[in-house]
Design a protein around this motif. Structure first.
Motif, mmCIF file in Angstrom:
data_model
loop_
_atom_site.group_PDB
_atom_site.id
_atom_site.type_symbol
_atom_site.label_atom_id
_atom_site.label_comp_id
_atom_site.label_asym_id
_atom_site.label_seq_id
_atom_site.Cartn_x
_atom_site.Cartn_y
_atom_site.Cartn_z
ATOM 1 N N TRP A 3 -0.513 -6.058 5.239
ATOM 2 C CA TRP A 3 -0.060 -5.189 4.143
ATOM 3 C C TRP A 3 1.281 -4.570 4.532
ATOM 4 O O TRP A 3 1.573 -4.337 5.707
ATOM 5 C CB TRP A 3 -1.051 -4.054 3.898
ATOM 6 C CG TRP A 3 -2.416 -4.517 3.499
ATOM 7 C CD1 TRP A 3 -2.892 -4.745 2.251
ATOM 8 C CD2 TRP A 3 -3.494 -4.780 4.391
ATOM 9 N NE1 TRP A 3 -4.195 -5.138 2.290
ATOM 10 C CE2 TRP A 3 -4.596 -5.171 3.598
ATOM 11 C CE3 TRP A 3 -3.632 -4.760 5.785
ATOM 12 C CZ2 TRP A 3 -5.822 -5.520 4.142
ATOM 13 C CZ3 TRP A 3 -4.854 -5.098 6.331
ATOM 14 C CH2 TRP A 3 -5.942 -5.477 5.508
ATOM 15 N N VAL B 47 3.149 -1.115 4.079
ATOM 16 C CA VAL B 47 2.724 0.263 3.824
ATOM 17 C C VAL B 47 3.937 1.126 3.511
ATOM 18 O O VAL B 47 4.924 1.124 4.273
ATOM 19 C CB VAL B 47 1.949 0.835 5.034
ATOM 20 C CG1 VAL B 47 1.556 2.285 4.769
ATOM 21 C CG2 VAL B 47 0.718 -0.021 5.323
ATOM 22 N N LEU C 175 0.841 -1.197 0.000
ATOM 23 C CA LEU C 175 0.000 0.000 0.000
ATOM 24 C C LEU C 175 0.874 1.243 0.000
ATOM 25 O O LEU C 175 1.883 1.302 0.717
ATOM 26 C CB LEU C 175 -0.897 0.023 1.246
ATOM 27 C CG LEU C 175 -2.045 -0.989 1.310
ATOM 28 C CD1 LEU C 175 -2.766 -0.857 2.647
ATOM 29 C CD2 LEU C 175 -3.011 -0.768 0.162
#
Length: 873
Positions: free
Chosen positions: A279, A281, A219
């Motif tokens: 995720w 990031v 992300l």
């Protein structure tokens, strides 16, 4: 007729049109039968995709599900009952209706009679071929899908709108959560599940992401994004693990059902437990804005300063400010600036931003008028600062440049502005400023163009001295500064109505600007002002000539006078502008002086149709004489006012002033006698005649009454004469006639006010009223000239100009001065100077001599000869 066959060979070419027609009919009957069912299904899907079942209680959700199911069943049953499947024959009939003559039906017919007759058979076959050609052109008709009559409230569109909103703002994955409403829902509801949202900062303009729909393990989020998570099911079955917030200290439990934090750094984000996800990031940093000065400041013709700057930011500049501080190290600390300055705050202005468009990278201009600021035209430092929506700031280093403001080219106006600057610089300069102002007003002759400007400076001087004696406060300081600014504007722009005075002022300002090295924009503005003043002066001359029976027609001037047309004047001003653009300021100033002399010595020929002329011309001459007498009275009142401040200062007047009794002051004193060495013609009583030709009797006994009483009586007589002239004007009821009468009435009221002021000894008020009367008189004369021009019949102007001649006794040179005998102003070719192309040839020849004299490659003897020619001519 029986049923149609399944597929007759004659209809083989109509296979596709028939099939499309049948499909359209199926669509029609299906839509009419099942639109209620489709509406119920769309509403149910929209509710599930928007997550309404998660927001309502289980009871309400089940009730809604039952209602939706019952509605769907009812709509389905209704649709099945209304559904009518179209047959091939119906489709063929629909298609046949769209063709002229029903050719399909004709193709299916058979010959009933006459089959054994060859002629009848041939006719039938020809008919069949014609019908086949028509049928070959068949096209499937459009289906009728309008069902407004069946759905008058447009419920189908409401359902469709709800579905579109759900597709845009909801999630199709939420439909799967409907299984929690089935059998065993209690245990399913307690099972672990989660939802999450990623909301970037609002100023980025990026949309909010639904984290359940994000399948990418990596992300990229803007710094400052907000993460919101919700855990459902048994407490502790789902937990949060993250390193992106950088939070320290006491933290909320990782198993809380509601989690919310801000992304401040790169790291990991994970939801641990059944159905969890993780995720990696990466943070998109938010850079601070950048701003810089993009050029040098420039001054506009109206006195406003423009300073360009450039700014940029990754998400757009939100605002900023400009700070302007005095650069003390660069100030020339002399004269009035030598004193310690009074404390003064920096100038702080809001940063001008684009009203529309992208603010991420732009170039704008700081535009403001600093003409009245105490730091006008002094060195300052500009500091630009910009900030973005995240309150990050960026600024420039101090940019040093003058605080450009309006410049004054009239010497007296420039001096007044300088004293205003010194006063605002420090209140301790008040005494020095009062001394300078007293020096300027000691001998006003030649300094002030109008009495009102002199009186205003004297009034400001008295107030300044009184305030200084009592202690000059900041309020008094600002009051005096405002008065000095108004005085400077009056001296620079002028408040006179005379066209020749405006022309002289424009020429002087342009000449001063060239000497001071003004900018191109300022010179262009002053040049345009000169053009407008010249045109106004020419119009006034023309109007005066028409009123006095004079002409300015080409070819009607006397032989010994130079003639200039409007085109010639325009050519001379174009030449002046061209020289200025080439940087040849000395030559441009010389050409400007020549133009000024030509304009001031311009004359018109006098009419010889008689002493009085027409009735309108006599009225115009009478008003002109009244205006001249009013000017003389105003000058005499000004002289008396000067004697109040400086008794005996006007015993001998300059060539530009008048004595008290109306005569020009060419050595005359105020009582009309000759001053200086010449005592000829001095009279103690009797009558004296002024420059304007009016006789004043009994001046020898003037000592019996004050000057104000004498002027008041003359003002009253002049007002009565104006009333008599107004009553005898040869005007009709037109618009210009009414304007003339109104202007003369206003002039009469101003004269009455001047008379009352003179009786009370208030010369300052009398001068103001007399100035108002003269202005109204000029307006009345202009309106009278236009009214007479409207009344003039065609052909009169030509007859008048044809009778116009010049006085044969005077001989003048091209500048209108007396000319010695033997010089008649003609060229060798016999053409008069200024007539035809002779003047242009002379001007071009003069320019060619100047050009050759500037060429360094020519010999010294030739250049010396050319220079002698220039000195001579």
């Amino acid at each position: 007729m029986g049923a149609y066959p399944r597929l007759d060979p004659k209809l083989k070419s109509l296979r596709w049109p028939l099939w499309l027609t049948r499909m359209g009919m199926i669509a029609e009957t299906s839509l009419r039968a099942f639109w209620p069912l489709a509406s119920v299904v769309m509403l149910a899907l929209a509710s599930l995709m928007l997550g309404l079942h998660d927001m309502l209680s289980v009871e309400l959700v089940w009730s809604g599900a039952v209602v939706a199911l019952l509605g769907a069943v009812i709509a389905l049953v209704r649709g099945v009952r209304k559904l009518q499947w179209p047959s091939r024959a119906q489709a063929m009939a629909r298609l046949d209706e769209t063709l002229p003559g029903r050719p399909i039906n004709a193709l299916m017919d058979a010959q009933a009679i006459g089959g054994d007759d060859a002629a009848s058979t041939q006719l039938w076959q020809a008919h069949q071929r014609r019908m086949a050609e028509r049928a070959a052109k068949a096209r499937a008709p459009q289906p009728n899908l309008r069902i407004a009559a069946a759905d008058p409230y447009a419920l189908r569109y409401v359902a469709m709108l709800a579905l579109v909103v759900a597709l845009l703002f909801g999630s199709i994955w939420r439909v799967g959560t409907v299984r929690d409403l089935g059998p065993g829902a209690a245990s399913a509801m307690s099972g672990p599940t989660w939802e999450g949202w990623l909301q970037p900062p609002r100023y980025t303009g990026l949309p909010t992401l639904y984290l359940n729909d994000v399948n990418n393990a990596n992300l990229e989020l803007p710094q400052g994004s907000t993460v919101t998570l919700r855990f459902y099911g048994q407490a502790g079955s789902l937990t949060l693990a993250e390193t992106v917030s950088g939070r320290t200290g006491e933290l909320p439990s990782a198993a809380d059902a509601q989690q919310e934090f801000t992304v401040n750094q790169a790291g990991d984000l994970a939801i641990e437990g059944v159905g969890g996800q993780s995720w990696q990031v990466e943070v998109i940093g938010d850079s601070p804005p950048q701003i810089s000065v993009a050029g040098e400041p420039e001054i506009e013709p109206d006195g406003t300063m423009s300073l360009p700057f450039a700014a940029m930011d990754d998400y757009g500049v939100a605002g900023g400010e400009v700070r302007i501080a005095l650069d003390m190290l660069a100030v020339d600390r002399r004269h009035g600036l030598a004193a310690a300055p009074d404390p003064r705050d920096e100038i702080v202005l809001d940063l001008p931003l684009p009203l529309s468009g992208d603010r991420r990278d732009f170039v704008e201009h700081l535009i403001d008028d600093f003409s009245q600021h105490p730091w006008a035209n002094l060195p300052v430092t500009y500091t630009f600062e910009a900030h973005d929506a995240a309150e990050q700031k960026g600024e420039t280093a101090g940019f040093g440049a003058p605080l450009l403001a309006r410049r004054f080219f009239d010497p007296l106006a420039a001096a007044v502005v300088e004293q205003r600057r010194d006063l605002l610089w420090s209140r301790s300069n008040a005494g020095r400023i009062a001394q300078i102002m007293r020096t300027l007003t000691h001998k006003p002759e030649g300094q002030f163009r109008s009495p009102s400007a002199y009186l205003r400076m004297r009034m400001i001087l008295r107030r300044l001295e009184s305030y200084t004696a009592a202690g000059l406060t900041p309020e008094y300081q600002n009051e005096i500064a405002a008065a000095l600014w108004d005085l400077a504007l009056m001296l620079e722009d002028g408040d006179v109505g005379d066209a020749l005075e405006r022309l002289r002022r424009a020429q002087e300002r342009l000449s001063q600007a060239m000497r001071d090295g003004a900018s191109d924009q300022e010179i262009a503005e002053l040049m345009q002002e000169l053009r407008e003043a010249t045109e106004d002066y020419m119009r006034q001359l023309q109007r005066q000539a028409e009123a006095n029976g004079e002409v300015m027609e080409q070819g009607q001037m006397p032989e010994n006078m130079m003639q200039l047309s409007q085109d010639d004047l325009q050519a001379m001003m174009d030449r002046i502008q061209e020289l200025m653009e080439q940087g040849r300021m000395a030559e441009a100033e010389q050409a400007l002086r020549e133009l000024q002399e030509l304009m001031e010595n311009m004359r018109v020929t006098e009419s010889q149709q008689g002493q009085g002329g027409s009735e309108g011309q006599q009225a115009m001459e009478g008003l002109a004489e009244t205006l001249k007498e009013q000017q003389g009275l105003s000058d005499q009142a000004f002289r008396d006012l000067q004697e109040q401040f400086n008794p005996g200062a006007g015993k001998g007047e300059s060539e530009q002033n008048q004595g008290r009794n109306g005569g020009l002051g060419r050595g005359q004193n105020h009582e009309g006698g000759q001053g200086g060495d010449s005592q000829q013609g001095q009279q103690q009583g009797g009558s004296q005649e002024g420059q304007d030709g009016s006789s004043q009797s009994g001046q020898g006994q003037a000592g019996a009454q004050s000057p104000g009483d004498s002027l008041a009586e003359r003002q009253q007589a002049l007002r009565e004469e104006l009333q008599r002239q107004k009553n005898g004007l040869p005007l009709g009821s037109g618009e210009e006639g009414d304007a003339t009468r109104q202007s003369l009435e206003d002039a009469g009221r101003a004269m009455e006010g001047a008379q009352e002021a003179l009786e009370q000894g208030d010369f300052a008020e009398a001068i103001d009223q007399q100035a108002e009367a003269m202005e109204r008189l000029r307006e009345g004369m202009r309106a009278l000239g236009e009214a007479l021009a409207e009344q003039q019949q065609p052909g009169q102007a030509g007859s008048q100009s044809g009778r116009s001649t010049a006085s044969q006794g005077s001989r003048m040179d091209p500048l209108g001065r007396d000319q010695p005998e033997g010089r008649n102003g003609t060229g060798d070719d016999g053409s008069r100077i200024g007539e035809g192309s002779a003047y242009r040839r002379a001007w071009d020849l003069l320019e060619e001599i100047r050009r050759r004299a500037d060429e360094q490659e020519r010999s010294e003897q030739e250049r010396g000869y050319l220079q002698r020619l220039l000195d001579r001519f």
